[in-house]
Design a protein around this motif. Structure first.
Motif, PDB file in Angstrom:
ATOM      1  N   GLN A 269       0.947  -1.201  -0.053  1.00 39.67           N
ATOM      2  CA  GLN A 269      -0.080   0.044   0.044  1.00 39.67           C
ATOM      3  C   GLN A 269       0.829   1.311  -0.130  1.00 39.67           C
ATOM      4  OE1 GLN A 269      -2.822   0.141   3.170  1.00 39.67           O
ATOM      5  NE2 GLN A 269      -3.445   2.170   2.843  1.00 39.67           N
ATOM      6  N   TYR A 270       1.863   1.181   0.675  1.00 41.54           N
ATOM      7  CA  TYR A 270       2.665   2.687   1.021  1.00 41.54           C
ATOM      8  C   TYR A 270       4.224   2.463   0.010  1.00 41.54           C
ATOM      9  CZ  TYR A 270      -0.853   3.248   4.739  1.00 41.54           C
ATOM     10  OH  TYR A 270      -1.760   3.463   5.318  1.00 41.54           O
ATOM     11  N   LEU A 271       4.411   1.305  -0.169  1.00 44.81           N
ATOM     12  CA  LEU A 271       6.245   1.261  -0.751  1.00 44.81           C
ATOM     13  C   LEU A 271       6.119   0.417  -2.054  1.00 44.81           C
ATOM     14  CD1 LEU A 271       6.346   1.049   2.515  1.00 44.81           C
ATOM     15  CD2 LEU A 271       8.831   1.658   1.908  1.00 44.81           C
ATOM     16  N   PRO A 272       4.807   0.533  -2.966  1.00 41.18           N
ATOM     17  CA  PRO A 272       4.763  -0.336  -3.942  1.00 41.18           C
ATOM     18  C   PRO A 272       5.980  -0.094  -5.060  1.00 41.18           C
ATOM     19  CG  PRO A 272       3.035   1.165  -4.343  1.00 41.18           C
ATOM     20  CD  PRO A 272       3.568   1.594  -2.981  1.00 41.18           C
ATOM     21  N   ALA A 273       6.361   1.054  -5.209  1.00 42.47           N
ATOM     22  CA  ALA A 273       7.486   1.431  -5.967  1.00 42.47           C
ATOM     23  C   ALA A 273       8.617   2.368  -5.427  1.00 42.47           C
ATOM     24  CB  ALA A 273       6.923   2.409  -7.283  1.00 42.47           C
ATOM     25  N   ALA A 274       8.717   2.123  -4.149  1.00 38.95           N
ATOM     26  CA  ALA A 274       9.642   2.798  -3.589  1.00 38.95           C
ATOM     27  C   ALA A 274      11.082   1.940  -3.402  1.00 38.95           C
ATOM     28  CB  ALA A 274       9.334   3.049  -1.888  1.00 38.95           C
ATOM     29  N   THR A 275      12.223   2.737  -3.049  1.00 38.99           N
ATOM     30  CA  THR A 275      13.651   2.252  -2.924  1.00 38.99           C
ATOM     31  C   THR A 275      13.784   1.731  -1.358  1.00 38.99           C
ATOM     32  OG1 THR A 275      14.786   4.137  -2.722  1.00 38.99           O
ATOM     33  CG2 THR A 275      14.346   3.581  -4.937  1.00 38.99           C
ATOM     34  N   ALA A 276      14.806   0.939  -1.084  1.00 39.50           N
ATOM     35  CA  ALA A 276      15.066   0.788   0.318  1.00 39.50           C
ATOM     36  C   ALA A 276      15.724   1.848   0.908  1.00 39.50           C
ATOM     37  CB  ALA A 276      15.967  -0.385   0.485  1.00 39.50           C
ATOM     38  N   ASP A 277      16.357   3.236   0.030  1.00 38.17           N
ATOM     39  CA  ASP A 277      16.931   3.974   0.799  1.00 38.17           C
ATOM     40  C   ASP A 277      16.109   5.048   1.763  1.00 38.17           C
ATOM     41  OD1 ASP A 277      18.808   6.074   1.364  1.00 38.17           O
ATOM     42  OD2 ASP A 277      19.144   6.763  -0.557  1.00 38.17           O
TER      43      ASP A 277
ATOM     44  N   PHE B  51      14.058  -5.955   4.806  1.00 34.93           N
ATOM     45  CA  PHE B  51      15.389  -5.946   5.956  1.00 34.93           C
ATOM     46  C   PHE B  51      16.095  -4.696   5.430  1.00 34.93           C
ATOM     47  CE2 PHE B  51      15.136 -10.661   7.027  1.00 34.93           C
ATOM     48  CZ  PHE B  51      14.074 -10.270   7.993  1.00 34.93           C
ATOM     49  N   ALA B  52      16.239  -4.413   4.174  1.00 34.45           N
ATOM     50  CA  ALA B  52      16.922  -3.318   3.668  1.00 34.45           C
ATOM     51  C   ALA B  52      16.348  -1.962   4.256  1.00 34.45           C
ATOM     52  CB  ALA B  52      17.083  -3.063   2.199  1.00 34.45           C
ATOM     53  N   THR B  53      15.010  -2.014   4.287  1.00 34.55           N
ATOM     54  CA  THR B  53      14.420  -0.565   4.914  1.00 34.55           C
ATOM     55  C   THR B  53      14.495  -0.784   6.362  1.00 34.55           C
ATOM     56  OG1 THR B  53      12.070  -1.909   4.871  1.00 34.55           O
ATOM     57  CG2 THR B  53      12.512  -0.780   2.916  1.00 34.55           C
ATOM     58  N   PHE B  54      14.495  -1.971   6.999  1.00 33.22           N
ATOM     59  CA  PHE B  54      14.664  -1.752   8.376  1.00 33.22           C
ATOM     60  C   PHE B  54      16.045  -1.174   8.797  1.00 33.22           C
ATOM     61  CE2 PHE B  54      11.792  -5.684   9.283  1.00 33.22           C
ATOM     62  CZ  PHE B  54      10.732  -4.952   9.312  1.00 33.22           C
ATOM     63  N   ASP B  55      16.965  -1.859   7.762  1.00 26.70           N
ATOM     64  CA  ASP B  55      18.411  -1.224   8.182  1.00 26.70           C
ATOM     65  C   ASP B  55      18.527   0.294   8.076  1.00 26.70           C
ATOM     66  OD1 ASP B  55      21.586  -2.067   8.502  1.00 26.70           O
ATOM     67  OD2 ASP B  55      21.334  -0.738   6.887  1.00 26.70           O
ATOM     68  N   GLY B  56      17.995   0.879   7.087  1.00 24.57           N
ATOM     69  CA  GLY B  56      18.032   2.346   7.074  1.00 24.57           C
ATOM     70  C   GLY B  56      17.184   3.133   8.107  1.00 24.57           C
ATOM     71  N   TYR B  57      15.997   2.540   8.590  1.00 17.66           N
ATOM     72  CA  TYR B  57      15.297   3.013   9.709  1.00 17.66           C
ATOM     73  C   TYR B  57      16.266   3.075  10.852  1.00 17.66           C
ATOM     74  CZ  TYR B  57      11.889   3.260  13.324  1.00 17.66           C
ATOM     75  OH  TYR B  57      11.053   3.714  14.352  1.00 17.66           O
ATOM     76  N   LEU B  58      16.958   1.854  11.242  1.00 20.74           N
ATOM     77  CA  LEU B  58      17.663   1.773  12.501  1.00 20.74           C
ATOM     78  C   LEU B  58      18.837   2.657  12.233  1.00 20.74           C
ATOM     79  CD1 LEU B  58      17.291  -2.000  13.331  1.00 20.74           C
ATOM     80  CD2 LEU B  58      16.145  -0.275  14.256  1.00 20.74           C
ATOM     81  N   ARG B  59      19.598   2.819  11.140  1.00 19.48           N
ATOM     82  CA  ARG B  59      20.603   3.703  10.937  1.00 19.48           C
ATOM     83  C   ARG B  59      20.423   5.040  11.451  1.00 19.48           C
ATOM     84  NH1 ARG B  59      25.342   1.506   8.686  1.00 19.48           N
ATOM     85  NH2 ARG B  59      25.123  -0.728   7.903  1.00 19.48           N
ATOM     86  N   HIS B  60      19.083   5.561  10.698  1.00 18.20           N
ATOM     87  CA  HIS B  60      18.801   6.928  10.979  1.00 18.20           C
ATOM     88  C   HIS B  60      18.420   7.142  12.557  1.00 18.20           C
ATOM     89  CE1 HIS B  60      16.258  10.576  10.666  1.00 18.20           C
ATOM     90  NE2 HIS B  60      15.315   9.763  11.374  1.00 18.20           N
ATOM     91  N   LEU B  61      18.129   6.197  13.246  1.00 18.47           N
ATOM     92  CA  LEU B  61      17.745   6.340  14.569  1.00 18.47           C
ATOM     93  C   LEU B  61      19.168   6.309  15.316  1.00 18.47           C
ATOM     94  CD1 LEU B  61      14.503   4.109  15.322  1.00 18.47           C
ATOM     95  CD2 LEU B  61      14.695   6.435  15.077  1.00 18.47           C
ATOM     96  N   GLU B  62      19.830   5.551  14.979  1.00 22.25           N
ATOM     97  CA  GLU B  62      21.245   5.383  15.582  1.00 22.25           C
ATOM     98  C   GLU B  62      22.213   6.782  15.340  1.00 22.25           C
ATOM     99  OE1 GLU B  62      25.442   2.620  15.383  1.00 22.25           O
ATOM    100  OE2 GLU B  62      23.615   2.048  14.074  1.00 22.25           O
ATOM    101  N   ALA B  63      21.861   7.294  14.090  1.00 22.17           N
ATOM    102  CA  ALA B  63      22.617   8.546  13.966  1.00 22.17           C
ATOM    103  C   ALA B  63      22.189   9.685  14.970  1.00 22.17           C
ATOM    104  CB  ALA B  63      22.309   8.921  12.421  1.00 22.17           C
ATOM    105  N   ALA B  64      21.011   9.391  15.263  1.00 26.09           N
ATOM    106  CA  ALA B  64      20.171  10.381  16.134  1.00 26.09           C
ATOM    107  C   ALA B  64      20.610   9.984  17.876  1.00 26.09           C
ATOM    108  CB  ALA B  64      18.669  10.560  16.096  1.00 26.09           C
ATOM    109  N   GLY B  65      21.568   8.968  17.965  1.00 20.00           N
ATOM    110  CA  GLY B  65      21.890   8.662  19.470  1.00 20.00           C
ATOM    111  C   GLY B  65      20.950   7.857  19.831  1.00 20.00           C
ATOM    112  N   ASP B  66      20.191   7.152  19.238  1.00 21.47           N
ATOM    113  CA  ASP B  66      19.207   5.987  19.827  1.00 21.47           C
ATOM    114  C   ASP B  66      20.168   4.521  20.014  1.00 21.47           C
ATOM    115  OD1 ASP B  66      17.509   3.948  20.530  1.00 21.47           O
ATOM    116  OD2 ASP B  66      15.964   4.856  19.514  1.00 21.47           O
ATOM    117  N   GLY B  67      20.538   4.404  21.585  1.00 20.12           N
ATOM    118  CA  GLY B  67      21.163   3.216  21.712  1.00 20.12           C
ATOM    119  C   GLY B  67      20.483   1.915  21.360  1.00 20.12           C
ATOM    120  N   HIS B  68      19.338   1.995  21.713  1.00 18.97           N
ATOM    121  CA  HIS B  68      18.425   0.640  21.306  1.00 18.97           C
ATOM    122  C   HIS B  68      18.567   0.404  19.944  1.00 18.97           C
ATOM    123  CE1 HIS B  68      16.473   1.656  25.267  1.00 18.97           C
ATOM    124  NE2 HIS B  68      16.063   0.395  25.048  1.00 18.97           N
TER     125      HIS B  68
END
Length: 221
Positions: free
Chosen positions: A145-153, A191-208
Motif C-alpha cells: 500500500q505504501y511502498l509499491p514503487a519505493a526504494t529501500a533508501d 530488511f533493507a528498509t529496516f536497516d535504513g530506519y535503524l541507522r537513522h535512529l542510531e545517528a540520532a543517538g538511539d542506543g536501542h
C-alpha cells in the motif's frame, strides 16, 4: 572327750605338734594344742595369695595389628582401579553418541544465532502512535500500500512511507520468526528498509537502535 578337738577348735596337726596324741590330760594340753593349731592357721594365711576382687582386665585388641598378622592390607589400589574403570566405561558409552550430540548442539546454536536478541517493542511504539496503529496490518499489505514503487533508501522515503517502515519494524520486534515466511525478494527489501530506519535512529543517538541493528544483521545471515 573323743570329740574334744572339734569342741576346742584344735586340728589334728595342732594336737600332734603339741604332743597330745590322744585324750588331753589337762587343760594345759588343750591350750598347747590350740596354740599350735593357731600357728598352723596363721602360716596358711601368710602363704596363701591374696584374692583380687577388682574388675578383670583384658588385653587390648587392635584390629589393624590382627589384620596385618593374618590378612593382606589394602593400599587403595583397588579403589583407584575401580574409578578408572568407571571413567573408561562412561567414555565408552558417550563416544557413540558424540555425533548426535554435536549435531544437536549445532542445530541449537544455529537457531539461537538466527534469533535476534530480545527487542523492546514498547521503545519503538512510543516513538510514533501512527506507526503503532499501522502495525496492526500485515507487513505485505503495508509495503504493497505504501511502498509499491519505493526504494529501500530511507532518505528517499516520504513521511507516510517511513511510518509504514516503522510499523513493519514494530511487527518484527513482536515476532521476528514470522518474517521468515516472506518471499525471499520481499524479505530482502523489507530488511533493507529496516536497516535504513535503524541507522537513522542510531545517528540520532538511539542506543536501542544501534543494538537492534546488530541483532537484525545476525538474523539476516
Amino acid at each position: 572327750m573323743s570329740d574334744w578337738k572339734s569342741d576346742y577348735g584344735v586340728s589334728d596337726q595342732g594336737a600332734w605338734n603339741a604332743g597330745v596324741y590322744g585324750t588331753p590330760n589337762s587343760t594345759y594340753d588343750i591350750a598347747r594344742a590350740q596354740a599350735e593349731t593357731a600357728k598352723l592357721q596363721a602360716g596358711y594365711s601368710a602363704s596363701a595369695p591374696t584374692p583380687d576382687y577388682t574388675s578383670p582386665t583384658f588385653p587390648s585388641y587392635s584390629p589393624t595389628a590382627a589384620g596385618q598378622a593374618y590378612y593382606p592390607t589394602s593400599s587403595g589400589g583397588s579403589t583407584g582401579c575401580l574409578k578408572v574403570l568407571l571413567v573408561l566405561g562412561a567414555i565408552a558409552a558417550i563416544v557413540p553418541l558424540l555425533p548426535f550430540l554435536l549435531l544437536q548442539a549445532a542445530v541449537l546454536w544455529s537457531a539461537v544465532s538466527q534469533e535476534p536478541a530480545a527487542l523492546q517493542t514498547s521503545h519503538y511504539e512510543r516513538m510514533s502512535s501512527a506507526a503503532t496503529a499501522l502495525s496492526a496490518q500485515p507487513t505485505t499489505r503495508l509495503y504493497a500500500q505504501y511502498l509499491p514503487a519505493a526504494t529501500a533508501d530511507w532518505n528517499t522515503l516520504d513521511a507516510r512511507q517511513r511510518e509504514a517502515v516503522a510499523a513493519a519494524w514494530i511487527r518484527f520486534t513482536r515476532d521476528p520468526a514470522s518474517f521468515r515466511r516472506l518471499a525471499a525478494k520481499d524479505r530482502q527489501f523489507v530488511f533493507a528498509t529496516f536497516d535504513g530506519y535503524l541507522r537513522h535512529l542510531e545517528a540520532a543517538g538511539d542506543g536501542h537502535a544501534a543494538r537492534d541493528r546488530k541483532a537484525l544483521d545476525d538474523f539476516r545471515r
